[in-house]
Design an enzyme around this catalytic site. Sequence first.
Site, PDB file in Angstrom:
ATOM      1  N   LYS A  49     -10.400  -1.144  10.754  1.00 51.59           N
ATOM      2  CA  LYS A  49     -11.186  -2.777   9.224  1.00 51.59           C
ATOM      3  C   LYS A  49     -10.689  -3.889   9.885  1.00 51.59           C
ATOM      4  O   LYS A  49     -11.429  -4.512  10.091  1.00 51.59           O
ATOM      5  CB  LYS A  49      -9.362  -2.532   8.416  1.00 51.59           C
ATOM      6  CG  LYS A  49      -9.332  -1.296   7.566  1.00 51.59           C
ATOM      7  CD  LYS A  49      -8.037  -1.855   6.671  1.00 51.59           C
ATOM      8  CE  LYS A  49      -7.529  -0.647   5.642  1.00 51.59           C
ATOM      9  NZ  LYS A  49      -8.120  -0.071   5.051  1.00 51.59           N
ATOM     10  N   HIS A  56       0.829  -1.347   0.068  1.00 46.82           N
ATOM     11  CA  HIS A  56       0.185   0.022   0.112  1.00 46.82           C
ATOM     12  C   HIS A  56       0.569   1.394  -0.227  1.00 46.82           C
ATOM     13  O   HIS A  56       2.064   1.206   0.629  1.00 46.82           O
ATOM     14  CB  HIS A  56      -0.915  -0.347   1.344  1.00 46.82           C
ATOM     15  CG  HIS A  56      -1.839   0.833   1.688  1.00 46.82           C
ATOM     16  ND1 HIS A  56      -1.750   2.087   1.439  1.00 46.82           N
ATOM     17  CD2 HIS A  56      -3.619   0.862   1.593  1.00 46.82           C
ATOM     18  CE1 HIS A  56      -2.691   2.916   1.829  1.00 46.82           C
ATOM     19  NE2 HIS A  56      -3.863   2.275   1.278  1.00 46.82           N
ATOM     20  N   CYS A  75      -4.644   2.773  -3.637  1.00 47.77           N
ATOM     21  CA  CYS A  75      -3.412   3.136  -3.289  1.00 47.77           C
ATOM     22  C   CYS A  75      -2.709   2.210  -3.442  1.00 47.77           C
ATOM     23  O   CYS A  75      -1.752   1.715  -2.533  1.00 47.77           O
ATOM     24  CB  CYS A  75      -3.674   3.531  -1.738  1.00 47.77           C
ATOM     25  SG  CYS A  75      -5.267   4.049  -1.369  1.00 47.77           S
ATOM     26  N   GLN A  94      -4.642  -5.492   7.089  1.00 49.35           N
ATOM     27  CA  GLN A  94      -5.539  -7.005   6.489  1.00 49.35           C
ATOM     28  C   GLN A  94      -5.378  -8.215   7.993  1.00 49.35           C
ATOM     29  O   GLN A  94      -6.470  -9.012   7.884  1.00 49.35           O
ATOM     30  CB  GLN A  94      -5.695  -6.846   5.425  1.00 49.35           C
ATOM     31  CG  GLN A  94      -5.655  -6.035   4.353  1.00 49.35           C
ATOM     32  CD  GLN A  94      -7.227  -5.279   4.333  1.00 49.35           C
ATOM     33  OE1 GLN A  94      -7.917  -6.344   4.431  1.00 49.35           O
ATOM     34  NE2 GLN A  94      -6.953  -3.995   3.714  1.00 49.35           N
ATOM     35  N   ASP A 126       3.301  -4.620   7.900  1.00 49.99           N
ATOM     36  CA  ASP A 126       1.953  -3.941   7.926  1.00 49.99           C
ATOM     37  C   ASP A 126       0.706  -5.143   8.280  1.00 49.99           C
ATOM     38  O   ASP A 126      -0.007  -5.861   6.909  1.00 49.99           O
ATOM     39  CB  ASP A 126       1.727  -3.219   6.952  1.00 49.99           C
ATOM     40  CG  ASP A 126       0.086  -2.319   5.881  1.00 49.99           C
ATOM     41  OD1 ASP A 126      -0.067  -2.482   6.983  1.00 49.99           O
ATOM     42  OD2 ASP A 126       0.886  -1.915   4.920  1.00 49.99           O
TER      43      ASP A 126
END
Length: 409
Positions: A225, A122, A367, A202, A199
Amino acid sequence: MTAINDIRSVFPALSRKVYGKDLVYFDNAATSQRPQSVMDEWNEITAHSNANIHRAVHRLADEATQAYEGARDAVKEFINASAREEIIFTSGATAAINLVAFSFGEAFIGEGDEIIVSEAEHHSNIVPWQMLCQRKGAVLRVLPIDYNGHLVIDELDSLLNERTRILAVTHISNVLGIINPVKEIIEKCHSKGVPVLIDGAQGIVHCDVDVQNLDCDFYVFSGHKMYAATGTGVLYGKREWLEKMPPYMGGGEMVGTVSFSGTTYAPLPMKFEAGTQNFASTATFKPAIEFVNLLNNNELIREYNKIRDYLLGVFTSDDRIRLFGVPRGTSQEKIPLFSFVVKGVHHEDLALILDKMGIATRSGQMCAEPLMDRFGVTGMLRISLAPYNTMQEAEYFVKCLNRAINMLV
């Protein structure tokens, strides 16, 4: 009443209609809907305990502080951090990555040093490192992906060298939906003395994250999220790194003592939490985590996997569709997130037609412009599911997708 209907009943948004159609919300990778418990927590603090945390001794301030710090304890337990001081609250995963890129960069990055990111990142896990490289004269290197969207791990050995200072990689790409072998990556990097940032925007939603088991040095994620309020995020960092890193921002509450001759800083985690925090929203991490724990239900998991496999079969068997992020082993490598293009059809046209049918999707570059360039496309259409989505919704989506394609070709 089935387990999935029980789950859906606590999400007010899922009962609404769009253009006269029942809402089918398939944009969960961007922002999940919120259960009533999360909204109740935010409303309770906003209505009855609205006062700055950590400062005053009055009752309202104490209530707000307890809710905020209770969320820190909940996050610590949820990801199995070794200490609550390793949990830093931010405004989201983006802010958390920027914090590390700045503070770690100030302490440990110099001219000619190297930082590794993957081709599947991202923008939030690319641009902060580019900015750091520009400030410090460092070099950004890229771990590639293959045609199916899998990281080419074999190339990591040649990328790692004595100038590598940190590697930053996504747990799960927000475009590809492939669960990356982050533990293997961490082990390879640590064998060369290189720390790793994951990261987890998700990953926190779809994986059982145990930061001590992963042995990652940093893990970041957002609240919005995973059913919490927007404007919330977490940076987990090993204490040994956080202690050595300078503060990202200066201000109230991140200090020990302040004078015009010099300032000392507060201990962790306050050192990285300058100013008035988003305390009402951050407190929603606790009910959000309680809700996530409820999803560890065999019936829900079986249904969720069944829907993923159904949609994967649809996308991989239709010659009109090119799916990005295809499992090379079992479907367990992939979460129910599907980014694709349809031959001869613009992704935004599809998204607009699906919206009129009540289906919320995401279109565009997600993104992740370098990833679009890698696959030679200007954008994609993405659907991303949560455990509150149903097989009926998936089948309706497939029917509507076919109808939309037939309208456009």
